[in-house]
Design an enzyme around this catalytic site. Structure first.
Site, PDB file in Angstrom:
ATOM      1  N   ASP A  20       2.932   4.753   8.792  1.00  0.00           N
ATOM      2  CA  ASP A  20       4.222   4.923   9.456  1.00  0.00           C
ATOM      3  C   ASP A  20       5.062   5.823   8.541  1.00  0.00           C
ATOM      4  O   ASP A  20       4.857   5.849   7.334  1.00  0.00           O
ATOM      5  CB  ASP A  20       4.856   3.541   9.634  1.00  0.00           C
ATOM      6  CG  ASP A  20       6.257   3.616  10.185  1.00  0.00           C
ATOM      7  OD1 ASP A  20       6.483   4.408  11.125  1.00  0.00           O
ATOM      8  OD2 ASP A  20       7.123   2.883   9.668  1.00  0.00           O
ATOM      9  N   ASP A  22       8.993   6.690   8.713  1.00  0.00           N
ATOM     10  CA  ASP A  22      10.351   6.294   8.323  1.00  0.00           C
ATOM     11  C   ASP A  22      10.361   4.854   7.794  1.00  0.00           C
ATOM     12  O   ASP A  22       9.915   3.923   8.456  1.00  0.00           O
ATOM     13  CB  ASP A  22      11.296   6.420   9.523  1.00  0.00           C
ATOM     14  CG  ASP A  22      11.307   7.850  10.092  1.00  0.00           C
ATOM     15  OD1 ASP A  22      11.112   8.798   9.314  1.00  0.00           O
ATOM     16  OD2 ASP A  22      11.488   8.004  11.316  1.00  0.00           O
TER      17      ASP A  22
HETATM   18 MG   LIG Z   1       9.175   2.625  10.127  1.00  0.00          MG
END
Ligand SMILES: [Mg+2]
Length: 192
Positions: A20, A22
């Site tokens: 992932d 962010d």
């Molecule tokens: Mg995230």
């Protein structure tokens, strides 16, 4: 952005660490897209370098519903991803092998990006597309994310999930481990 030849034959299959973006690689300011606000999370580059040295492909899988919501464009997502990769390469001698992101959301405001998509986590579409594109061996692969839906995506794709738990985030009970940052992940993942 993808830098690898596609369609590896089965005998050359490699495991991957899916990431992932962010809140795992860069600080999550909420719909993060401005290159000027790109801040790498402490220890993330070091962890990526170690994982790459151990033979894992590093593949980003990121929900970017801000595109569907009209907050930023796909070009701005591409620019941010490029800047992130450049920062890792120039300052830390490592980099991302491929970026996948889902710009769609069923409740968007931009018609062309408003739909249900199998790429949107918790659906496993991005992981399965990367598996097809790069001949990734899912057994022995991992997904590191901070949200419940990241780990749910890992479960649905058949890879092990490691959750970077920040205050206020919902813990997924099926994660392999829960950590405070990506820097803790190399210690959990043996070389393939
Ligand atoms: Mg995230």
């Amino acid at each position: 952005m993808a830098s690898l030849p596609k369609g590896q034959p089965p005998n050359l299959q490699r495991p991957a660490v899916f990431l992932d973006r962010d809140g795992v690689l860069n600080e999550d300011s909420g719909y993060t897209f401005e290159v000027a606000k790109l801040r790498l999370i402490s220890g993330a580059a070091w962890a990526l370098k170690l994982l790459k040295q151990r033979g894992f492909l590093l593949i980003v899988v990121s929900n970017q519903s801000g595109v569907a919501r009209g907050l930023f464009s796909t070009q701005q997502v591409d620019d941010f991803n490029h800047a992130l990769d450049q920062r890792l390469r120039e300052e830390h001698g490592t980099g991302i092998d491929a970026f996948y992101y889902c710009p769609y959301h069923p409740e968007g405001t931009v018609a062309s990006f408003t739909k249900v998509s199998s790429w949107r986590k918790p659906e496993p579409g991005m992981v399965l597309q990367a598996q097809f594109d790069y001949g990734i061996q899912l057994e022995g692969s991992y997904l590191v994310g901070d949200r419940y839906d990241d780990i749910e995506c890992a479960v649905r794709a058949g890879v092990k999930g490691i959750q970077v738990l920040a205050p206020g985030l919902v813990k997924h009970p099926l994660a392999l481990s829960w950590v405070s940052s990506l820097a803790e992940v190399p210690a959990l993942i043996p070389a393939p």
